[in-house]
Design an enzyme around this catalytic site. Structure first.
Site, PDB file in Angstrom:
ATOM      1  N   ARG A 132       0.826  -1.361  -0.297  1.00 43.31           N
ATOM      2  CA  ARG A 132       0.282   0.142   0.176  1.00 43.31           C
ATOM      3  C   ARG A 132       0.756   1.422   0.301  1.00 43.31           C
ATOM      4  O   ARG A 132       0.893   2.397  -0.353  1.00 43.31           O
ATOM      5  CB  ARG A 132      -0.963  -0.254   0.969  1.00 43.31           C
ATOM      6  CG  ARG A 132      -1.427   1.417   1.562  1.00 43.31           C
ATOM      7  CD  ARG A 132      -2.947   1.332   2.545  1.00 43.31           C
ATOM      8  NE  ARG A 132      -2.804   0.700   3.784  1.00 43.31           N
ATOM      9  CZ  ARG A 132      -2.555   0.022   4.315  1.00 43.31           C
ATOM     10  NH1 ARG A 132      -1.496   1.156   4.636  1.00 43.31           N
ATOM     11  NH2 ARG A 132      -2.387  -0.653   5.050  1.00 43.31           N
TER      12      ARG A 132
ATOM     13  N   TYR B 271     -17.356  16.568 -13.394  1.00 41.28           N
ATOM     14  CA  TYR B 271     -18.025  15.772 -13.997  1.00 41.28           C
ATOM     15  C   TYR B 271     -18.948  15.290 -12.303  1.00 41.28           C
ATOM     16  O   TYR B 271     -18.428  15.835 -11.215  1.00 41.28           O
ATOM     17  CB  TYR B 271     -16.480  14.690 -13.941  1.00 41.28           C
ATOM     18  CG  TYR B 271     -16.919  13.278 -14.119  1.00 41.28           C
ATOM     19  CD1 TYR B 271     -17.277  12.384 -14.807  1.00 41.28           C
ATOM     20  CD2 TYR B 271     -16.787  12.321 -12.311  1.00 41.28           C
ATOM     21  CE1 TYR B 271     -17.506  11.365 -14.582  1.00 41.28           C
ATOM     22  CE2 TYR B 271     -17.248  11.463 -12.500  1.00 41.28           C
ATOM     23  CZ  TYR B 271     -17.450  10.425 -13.049  1.00 41.28           C
ATOM     24  OH  TYR B 271     -17.333   8.820 -13.342  1.00 41.28           O
TER      25      TYR B 271
ATOM     26  N   ASP C 192      -9.052  19.962 -12.728  1.00 42.34           N
ATOM     27  CA  ASP C 192      -9.167  18.563 -13.518  1.00 42.34           C
ATOM     28  C   ASP C 192      -8.623  18.278 -15.046  1.00 42.34           C
ATOM     29  O   ASP C 192      -9.403  19.519 -16.199  1.00 42.34           O
ATOM     30  CB  ASP C 192     -10.697  17.826 -13.593  1.00 42.34           C
ATOM     31  CG  ASP C 192     -10.892  17.014 -13.596  1.00 42.34           C
ATOM     32  OD1 ASP C 192      -9.818  16.036 -14.158  1.00 42.34           O
ATOM     33  OD2 ASP C 192     -11.936  15.496 -13.243  1.00 42.34           O
TER      34      ASP C 192
ATOM     35  N   LYS D 206      -9.568   6.862 -18.015  1.00 45.21           N
ATOM     36  CA  LYS D 206      -9.648   7.496 -20.262  1.00 45.21           C
ATOM     37  C   LYS D 206      -8.607   8.300 -20.459  1.00 45.21           C
ATOM     38  O   LYS D 206      -8.319   7.336 -21.415  1.00 45.21           O
ATOM     39  CB  LYS D 206     -10.221   9.205 -19.560  1.00 45.21           C
ATOM     40  CG  LYS D 206     -11.316   9.475 -18.258  1.00 45.21           C
ATOM     41  CD  LYS D 206     -12.766   8.529 -18.458  1.00 45.21           C
ATOM     42  CE  LYS D 206     -13.316   8.267 -17.429  1.00 45.21           C
ATOM     43  NZ  LYS D 206     -13.891   9.579 -16.728  1.00 45.21           N
TER      44      LYS D 206
HETATM   45  C1  LIG Z   1     -14.078   9.954 -15.310  1.00 44.99           C
HETATM   46  C2  LIG Z   1     -14.536  10.878 -15.202  1.00 44.99           C
HETATM   47  C3  LIG Z   1     -13.898  11.232 -13.520  1.00 44.99           C
HETATM   48  C4  LIG Z   1     -13.676   9.833 -12.500  1.00 44.99           C
HETATM   49  O1  LIG Z   1     -12.813   9.217 -12.585  1.00 44.99           O
HETATM   50  P1  LIG Z   1     -13.434   7.448 -12.286  1.00 44.99           P
HETATM   51  O2  LIG Z   1     -11.762   7.174 -13.081  1.00 44.99           O
HETATM   52  O3  LIG Z   1     -14.712   7.134 -13.271  1.00 44.99           O
HETATM   53  O4  LIG Z   1     -13.385   7.819 -10.812  1.00 44.99           O
HETATM   54  C5  LIG Z   1     -13.219  12.386 -12.657  1.00 44.99           C
HETATM   55  N1  LIG Z   1     -13.566  13.406 -13.891  1.00 44.99           N
HETATM   56  C6  LIG Z   1     -13.616  13.809 -14.726  1.00 44.99           C
HETATM   57  C7  LIG Z   1     -13.272  14.607 -16.099  1.00 44.99           C
HETATM   58  C8  LIG Z   1     -14.436  12.464 -15.420  1.00 44.99           C
HETATM   59  O5  LIG Z   1     -14.323  11.941 -16.809  1.00 44.99           O
END
Ligand SMILES: *Cc1c(COP(=O)(O)O)cnc(C)c1O
Length: 388
Positions: free
Chosen positions: A56, A108, A180, A205
């Site tokens: 961890r 998001y 983000d 993504k």
């Molecule tokens: C998908 C997404 C998240 C969340 O991420 P996860 O990997 O699904 O927890 C946060 N911000 C944006 C812009 C996203 O597209």
């Protein structure tokens, strides 16, 4: 010697070599998947490398990914997580009850849900603003404001936030700015270079890019901040497994090649749809018709494969998504395969209709994640579906 951004190589060279060196015992060019929970210590409380006592806390596969992502974002420290939301939550957990956060209102959906339904219960206060306007961000700042959180471009309306301008608001407020960067990817936008303190990703993504893991990551420059966030991760446990870290690193090595194609295909699709008689509006920062196109050109190198467009009614939106064959009906984004969704019924179904419409998420809105198939095939697929 591992390359890092101080060697000033191009982005694609960093994507492949950034923070990487052959495995010392065999010379393996890819880091092994260290699928282990613990490490044998040669003597009591003397773990090898000073850190390898429990997985961890430290895992070499994860560290190879973290060094790579730090190089790509032009930062000093990468920290990998089990998901994008876990990465965001770990930053919020450096705050305390009574602290205040200013957040973009159109983030998001899972981020908003975490802020309003989990962290607010624990005593962190949130104000939601339209961060297209830096003055609106400044007006929401209070003496207790510790963090400003923005997302640019936003999902699914592709609104932008001027990272440089908002970083000045954060500096004046004595708060940190977290961006983000999931939609843009570091190939197109590097928030730390524009003044942000933290750049955060859903690695699920574009970073991973192959729709085969859930993962998260953040990158910072400041040593003390990195240590604080790693302490939270160690104490709360949202680490990615070594196999997922390895897959994400493998994906990140082709980020530049994939993003060039996503950018080209996204722009081609956006232009094509803008000229289509059955389409009322197209939302894409790379189009001169986007209200923030100048800002997009200033702070982004390309405009991604994310394109939203309005066909007027839910029935028409439904007809489009039911008749595409290459664009498959699914949530998520950023993979090599093209996806299509209807935000009002899918990702934004839990947002009240009046708020949804105020954000521009109408029932007739269709969102595309344009993949890297041949562009002509993608355009033909959309044309066929729009004729229905
Ligand atoms: C998908 C997404 C998240 C969340 O991420 P996860 O990997 O699904 O927890 C946060 N911000 C944006 C812009 C996203 O597209």
């Amino acid at each position: 010697m591992a390359l890092d951004s101080s060697d000033a190589p191009g982005f694609g060279t960093l994507a492949i070599h950034g923070g990487q060196s052959p495995e010392p015992s065999t010379g393996a060019i890819m880091p092994p998947i260290f699928q282990t929970s613990t490490y044998v210590q040669p003597a009591i409380a003397e773990p090898l490398g000073g850190i390898y006592d429990y997985a961890r806390v430290a895992n070499p596969t994860r560290e190879a990914l973290e060094r790579n992502l730090a190089a790509l974002e032009g930062g000093a420290h990468g920290v990998a997580f089990a998901s994008g939301l876990a990465a965001i939550e770990s930053v919020l957990k450096t705050l305390s009850a009574g602290d205040h956060v200013v957040s973009e209102e159109n983030t998001y959906g899972g981020t908003t849900r975490m802020f309003t339904r989990v962290l607010a219960r624990l005593g962190i206060d949130f104000s939601f603003v339209d961060s297209r306007d830096p003055e609106a961000v400044a007006a929401a700042v209070r003496p207790e404001t510790r963090l400003i959180h923005v997302e640019t471009p936003t999902n699914p309306m592709m609104r932008l936030c001027d990272i440089g301008a908002v970083s000045e608001v954060a500096r004046d407020a004595g708060a940190l700015l977290m961006v983000d960067n999931t939609f843009a990817s570091p190939y197109n936008q590097r928030p730390l270079e524009l003044g942000a303190d933290i750049t955060v990703h859903s690695a699920t993504k574009y970073l991973n890019g192959h729709s085969d893991i859930i993962g998260g990551a953040l990158v910072v420059r400041d040593d003390a901040l990195a240590e604080e966030i790693r302490f939270v991760r160690k104490s709360t446990g949202a680490v990615p497994g070594p196999m997922d870290a390895w897959l994400c690193l493998r994906g990140a090595k082709t980020l530049h090649v994939r993003m060039r194609q996503h950018n080209a295909a996204g722009l081609a699709v956006a232009r094509h749809l803008e000229g289509h008689a059955k389409v009322d509006a197209v939302f894409y920062p790379g189009l001169p018709s986007h209200p923030q196109h100048d800002l997009a050109k200033r702070q982004m190198k390309g405009f991604t494969g994310m394109v939203s467009f309005d066909v007027g009614t839910l029935d028409r939106a439904r007809a489009v998504v039911e008749h595409t064959r290459l664009f498959q009906l699914a949530e998520s984004l950023g993979g090599v395969e093209s996806l299509v969704s209807v935000p009002a019924l899918m990702t934004h179904a839990s947002v009240p209709k009046d708020l949804r419409e105020r954000m521009g998420v109408t029932d007739g809105l269709v969102r595309l994640s344009v993949g890297i198939e041949e562009i002509d095939d993608l355009l033909a697929d959309l044309d066929r579906a729009l004729e229905r």
